[in-house]
Scaffold this motif. Sequence first.
Motif, short mmCIF file in Angstrom:
data_model
loop_
_atom_site.label_atom_id
_atom_site.label_comp_id
_atom_site.label_asym_id
_atom_site.label_seq_id
_atom_site.Cartn_x
_atom_site.Cartn_y
_atom_site.Cartn_z
N GLU A 50 25.24 -35.23 19.03
CA GLU A 50 25.14 -35.27 17.58
C GLU A 50 24.39 -34.04 17.10
O GLU A 50 23.36 -33.67 17.65
N CYS A 51 24.95 -33.40 16.07
CA CYS A 51 24.29 -32.22 15.53
C CYS A 51 24.35 -32.28 14.01
O CYS A 51 25.42 -32.51 13.44
N ASN A 52 23.24 -32.11 13.36
CA ASN A 52 23.14 -32.16 11.89
C ASN A 52 23.78 -33.44 11.33
O ASN A 52 24.55 -33.39 10.37
N GLY A 53 23.47 -34.56 11.94
CA GLY A 53 23.93 -35.84 11.43
C GLY A 53 25.39 -36.15 11.69
O GLY A 53 25.94 -37.11 11.15
N LYS A 54 26.05 -35.36 12.53
CA LYS A 54 27.48 -35.57 12.77
C LYS A 54 27.74 -35.63 14.27
O LYS A 54 27.19 -34.83 15.03
N ALA A 78 26.97 -24.89 13.84
CA ALA A 78 25.53 -25.00 14.08
C ALA A 78 24.95 -23.60 14.24
O ALA A 78 25.68 -22.65 14.53
N ASP A 82 18.88 -25.25 15.50
CA ASP A 82 19.31 -26.61 15.14
C ASP A 82 19.09 -27.56 16.31
O ASP A 82 19.09 -27.15 17.47
N ASP A 83 18.91 -28.83 15.97
CA ASP A 83 18.73 -29.85 17.01
C ASP A 83 20.08 -30.41 17.44
O ASP A 83 20.94 -30.68 16.61
N LYS A 101 17.06 -27.99 21.51
CA LYS A 101 17.15 -26.96 20.46
C LYS A 101 18.24 -25.99 20.86
O LYS A 101 18.32 -25.56 22.01
#
Lengths: 103, 161
Positions: A50-54, A78, A82-83, A101
């Motif tokens: 999952e990245c940025n809520g997706k 991304a 970003d996480d 990260k």
Amino acid sequence: MASSIRVRATSNGDITEVQALIQHPMDTGLVKDPKGEVIPAHYIQQLTFECNGKDVFVADWGTAVSKDPYVKFSFKGAKKGDDLKISWTDNKGASDTTTAKIA
Amino acid sequence: MTTTSGPLATRRLILQGAASVALLGLGNLPFAPAHAAANDKYPEEAFKQKNEADAIKALYGRNAEPSNKVKLDAPEIAENGGVVPVSVTTTLDKVSSISFFVTENPFALAASYKIAEGTIPGVANRLKMAKTTKLVAIVEADGKLYSATKEVKVTVGGCGG
């Protein structure tokens, strides 16, 4: 306990390349131990990135995925810093989560 | 007569045991094929199918057509069937999932990946192969299924202990 998940996520312009290595026995339930007793099936069923809520990438796995599974993919959208959240669950209900990260 | 009733009773018990096991087995039969490729649920039924055609049907509910736009990369000879590096890339657009089927394995479906929008349609992973087998990769793109096939020779199977 150290995380079972090792991830490397590297950003290369617009594209982020992700490599993940997970420690898991991935027992098929078809193999016998030296005493002749069947080792019960124990394998990861779902692995989510999952990245940025997706959810960018979801893996559904059966017993035919090798022990200590490895997976590699790339995604767009991304940037560095970003996480990336990685989590898995197995057929016995165990799970693990880690956050990496993007470098 | 009394001497023979002992073994007979035992035999009956064993038969009863076998019958109940058979009933339990029936209880596990798939009730309805869940076409889980479209949603987030784990496609349990598809992973239980023994042969490739049934697994594809359970996962996607339709057939795939061979396409040269699906590139399947796997070794021609795998020395260790327990760890066979396999990858797929494709030039197709609007890819929503990629799945791997190992036809000679006890259960054909090995792995299925959901590809989100913005994710590059390609994946590399490592699979187990019981013996020399056909490997099929299926790419779901724009609602259609495309496949690529490759034969992998396995010298040491991946299912032995």
